[in-house]
Write a protein that holds these residues in place. Structure first.
Motif, short mmCIF file in Angstrom:
data_model
loop_
_atom_site.label_atom_id
_atom_site.label_comp_id
_atom_site.label_asym_id
_atom_site.label_seq_id
_atom_site.Cartn_x
_atom_site.Cartn_y
_atom_site.Cartn_z
N ASN A 73 31.61 20.42 -34.86
CA ASN A 73 32.59 20.66 -33.80
C ASN A 73 34.04 20.56 -34.24
OD1 ASN A 73 30.21 18.76 -32.12
ND2 ASN A 73 30.58 20.91 -31.57
N TRP A 74 34.31 19.73 -35.23
CA TRP A 74 35.70 19.46 -35.61
C TRP A 74 36.03 20.10 -36.97
CZ3 TRP A 74 39.29 17.25 -32.52
CH2 TRP A 74 38.84 16.55 -31.41
N TYR A 119 38.84 21.99 -32.40
CA TYR A 119 37.57 21.52 -31.85
C TYR A 119 36.88 22.70 -31.16
CZ TYR A 119 34.22 19.15 -28.80
OH TYR A 119 33.08 18.76 -28.16
#
Length: 892
Positions: A470-471, A554
């Motif tokens: 996600n990051w 993100y």
């Protein structure tokens, strides 16, 4: 118990009917970027799915064997066979979708880490991408800016009148405030931010795709993204061997010959590409604007392993072309819409005293390093050197024009040869501008060139780290160094033997210049004026820039967000060898300014079809070099401060198998702006405009508007696209202005730091309302036709230096106009995988007569001669008349 039985039956049936699973990744072949939202369907069934943010998909299928189709609006459909006998999972790998007109799946982009490509339904910015197929359709004499006419809020203006003199305005902002990147390399001029497309004539031949990010955009660099960012992605590393030769012809005797060859990848991981073209023509529209040029392109790529990829690119486009500055409407009505006041005949041959010539070779080296599965480092280093400038008149002659409005060059030469001689070192010479010449005889008349030579090196490096699914984190650095030299040199003495220069403070007694320098295609590259042969002025500058940037991002299947920041330091030193006699005074104080920006945005996918986004940002941008110094000296301009730019944008997107639609609203406020431009004004009211330089300080503008674009594909054969943009662009404060005589760079009396009362007036030179509609229809597999219609309204004159010296002025509004373009493409397959491509274009089909812009602002008054309500004393450009082009390309 009953529920457990039903669940067991469901699982049993699922096992029976789900024969296997298909997985894969769908990407845009041009941009080498994921295609989220692409549709994956089993042929002949209603089984399907869509790709996620990263272009990935997983699809359970009922049949052991069959075909799966992958579609996305604006892209070529792909159909792939599958076999999942025994309930297996089959990975279909990376599936590349190319544009409808011509898939280029073998093209792989190197340098993806420094090329900030926005991804639809993920990056929260307003973005449009022009694919290779659309670029390849633009044959003949259509210039690069015209490729972007299909993008909302983009206006391609035929400013300058000659080959390569077009300009691009995005959301009403000019080219100096729109960032242009070539494979991640900033290419706006470091002195003034401007773009000169005549130096980049070969861009459309080598461009793989062009992406326009309107507004502050997604670029991590601290660049001039006030109106937007234009990413030009060229061909780099090609897997497949291919080549072509192409011949193009167009109106006004335009011809262009091109040869292209790419070796493809060999067993050692090397690939190279070569392109060479030559063009010439009599001018697109305006008289006396003939031109010629060469474009060369060389690229070599090397992939020694999966971890490393390198690409070296060298390109350049030496050219020369006549120019047509904005003339008065009255002259155009008298002599013809294509009238150009800059030319005549000299010894029986056409001669334009306003000729642009330049050669700017560019070297670009990209390196991608895949350090690990989570980390990448991407770097580009570049260098360029430029030589050339623009010619113009110097001196004076009363009877300059004949009855046809052409310059009397033969009479000027005769007059110059009849001037009295001056004794120099025991010999007699006819020297123009000499103090011994009697005033009534005039000081002679020559053509000179204003030279703008430079040397530029720089580099951008970006480190990317995927923290988890996600990051993602990016950090990098940007460095640029620029040295420029500016002076004038004689190009043609027009019968004189020399020209006297008495304003060079480093030569107190003055000097006579005897050398002249040709402006033919390659002569300026290797032949530069010595210091003792320069006239008018001679100054240089050093500009250095260093910056750092970072981004955190993100993303999930439904939500994505980013936050970016950049901090930079820019220093300027000016050197003047004419104004100052003492060496210690010739170097200015070093000026160092710090700038920064911060911006962020978020996107939310409501479902598979709908998404919304918002972004906002603030820039504190250092002023351009040309605005830091007063009166073209080394004196510091105390009014110049960092420009302040605030932008907010909202967007909505809809995407399905048939329709793709985007709706955006934006607000941009831009304060502390400085602008310098050339203007022509008739102060002495003798009927002849003289050339001046206008400088505005403390400008403030507010731009807001809405934009719509869509693609509708009801069948495989038919594609309909459209755009609409409505803007409200106004000046929101009163700046101060100064006006300079371009010949001696002295301030015009009464125009030094004078108030310009323009608060609330409309921003000019681009339509604040525009609408477009396009159709592309595939008649046969190898035959297609296409057409576009564009409407432009709410166009206003540019703010000139003298119309708003008192309150109560008004901006002149130009008549609205519309244009129609049609085209056709035909592909003829030949043996051994060769083919012929035929392409024809007609632009301005109905020969519409229209004004594109006005550089003066003279409202209509009672008794004035008018053209469509416009005072005919105004200076402006008429747009090009009907243009046509035809090309034949042999592919092998």
């Amino acid at each position: 118990m009953r529920k457990l039985l039903l669940l067991a039956l469901f699982l049993t049936s699922a096992t029976i009917f789900a024969q296997g699973t298909l997985t894969g990744t769908v990407i845009d072949s041009d941009m080498n970027a994921p295609l989220p939202g692409a549709t994956v369907m089993v042929a002949g069934t209603n089984q399907g799915t869509t790709t996620d943010f990263d272009g990935n998909f997983s699809l359970d299928v009922d049949s052991a064997k069959g075909k799966v189709s992958i579609t996305f609006v604006g892209y070529q459909k792909q159909t792939i066979n599958f076999n999942v006998t025994g309930g297996a999972t089959q990975n279909l790998g990376t599936i590349e979708l190319g544009p409808d007109a011509d898939a280029l799946s073998e093209v792989i982009v190197i340098g993806k880490g420094v090329i900030d490509v926005a991804i639809g339904r993920q990056t929260p910015v307003a973005v449009s991408t022009v694919k290779a197929g659309e670029i390849q359709k633009s044959s003949g004499n259509m210039e690069f800016p015209q490729l972007l006419r299909s993008v909302p809020s983009v206006y391609a203006n035929t400013s300058g009148g000659g080959y390569g003199d077009s300009e691009i305005r995005v959301r009403g902002f000019d080219q100096s405030n729109t960032a242009f990147l070539l494979n991640g390399q900033p290419i706006n001029g470091m002195e003034d931010g401007n773009m000169y497309w005549s130096n980049w004539q070969g861009v459309k031949d080598i461009a793989n795709a062009v992406q326009v990010q309107r507004g502050l955009g997604a670029s991590k660099l601290a660049i001039s993204s006030v109106g937007g960012t234009v990413n030009i992605v060229t061909q780099t590393y090609n897997n497949v061997e291919k080549g072509y030769v192409q011949q193009e012809i167009a109106n006004d005797n335009y011809t262009k010959s091109t040869a292209y060859y790419s070796t493809g990848k060999n067993d050692l991981g090397w690939s190279s590409t070569y392109m060479l073209s030559y063009w010439q023509g009599d001018g697109n529209f305006y008289e006396g604007t003939s031109g010629k040029g060469i474009t060369y392109f060389f690229s070599v790529g090397y992939k020694p392993s999966d971890e490393h990829a390198f690409n070296l690119l060298i390109t350049g486009a030496p050219q020369t072309h006549g120019q047509a500055y904005q003339g008065s409407i009255a002259e155009a009505l008298k002599y013809g819409k294509d009238y150009n006041e800059n030319w005549g005949y000299k010894d029986g041959s056409l001669y334009n005293e306003r000729t642009n010539f330049y050669h700017k070779p560019v070297l670009n080296l990209n390196w991608d390093w895949n350090i690990s599965s989570q980390t990448d480092l991407s770097t580009v280093i570049y260098a360029s050197t430029g030589t050339g400038g623009g010619t113009g008149p110097l001196g004076g002659y009363d009877n300059k024009y004949n009855e046809n409005g052409q310059i009397n060059f033969d009479e000027i030469i005769a007059h110059n040869r009849n001037l009295p001689t001056t004794e120099i070192d025991g010999q007699e010479y006819r020297v123009g501008n000499h103090p011994d010449l009697e005033e009534e005889l005039g000081n002679g008349y020559i053509t000179r060139a204003s030279m703008n030579n430079h040397y530029w090196v720089g580099g951008v490096s970006n480190f990317n780290y995927e923290i988890n699914d996600n990051w993602e984190f990016n950090v990098g650095a940007d460095y640029r160094y620029y040295h420029g030299d500016h002076y004038r040199q004689v190009t043609d003495f027009l019968g004189l033997d020399g020209w006297y220069e008495g304003r060079n403070a480093s030569i107190p007694g003055g000097q006579t210049v005897f050398a002249n320098y040709d402006v033919n295609l390659l002569d300026p590259t290797f032949n530069r004026a010595r210091n003792d042969q320069q006239i008018g002025y001679s100054n240089s500058e050093d500009i250095s820039y260093i910056g750092g940037f970072g981004q955190i991002e993100y993303k999930t299947d439904l939500f994505s967000a980013f936050l970016q920041g950049a901090l930079s330091s820019q220093s300027h030193t000016r050197y003047d060898y004419f104004v100052y006699s003492l060496p210690e005074n010739q170097e200015s104080e070093k000026i160092t300014n710090t700038g920064y920006n911060i911006k962020g945005g978020l996107n939310y996918n409501i479902n598979d079809q709908h998404n919304v986004f918002v972004n906002a940002g603030y820039y504190s941008r250092q002023p351009f070099h040309d605005n830091l110094f007063l009166n073209f000296t080394n004196d510091i301009n105390p009014l110049t401060e960092n420009e302040e730019i605030t932008g907010v944008e909202l967007g909505y997107g809809f995407q399905s198998e048939l329709v793709s639609l985007n709706l955006n609203a934006y607000y941009t406020k831009w304060g502390n702006r400085t602008d310098t431009s050339t203007r022509f004004i008739d102060f002495d009211e003798d009927g002849v405009d003289e050339e001046y330089l206008a400088n505005f300080n403390l400008l403030e503008q507010t731009h807001m508007g809405i934009e719509l674009d869509f693609i509708f594909k009801p069948t495989e054969e038919l594609t309909i696209n459209g755009l609409a943009s409505i803007g409200d662009w106004k000046y929101s404060d009163n700046p101060v202005q100064s006006l300079y005589d371009s010949e001696n760079l002295e301030v015009v009396p009464g125009f030094e730091n004078a108030i310009s009362y323009i608060d609330g007036e409309k921003v000019g030179n681009a339509p604040q309302t525009s609408v477009g509609l396009g159709v592309d229809y595939k008649i046969l597999d190898n035959l297609s036709v296409d057409a576009d219609w564009y409407y432009y309204g709410d166009i206003y004159a540019g703010i000139d230096p003298i119309s708003f010296t008192e309150e109560g002025g008004e901006v002149v509004e130009l008549p609205s106009y519309d244009l129609v373009r049609i085209g056709a493409s035909y592909n003829l397959p030949l043996s051994n995988n060769t083919s012929l491509d035929f392409r024809a274009n007609v632009d301005n089909l109905f020969n519409e007569v229209y004004l594109t812009s006005l550089s003066s602002n003279r409202p209509a008054a009672q008794g004035d001669d008018l053209y469509k309500g416009i005072n005919t004393s105004n200076r402006g450009y008429f747009g090009f008349d009907r243009q046509w082009s035809f090309s034949v390309k042999y592919n092998f």
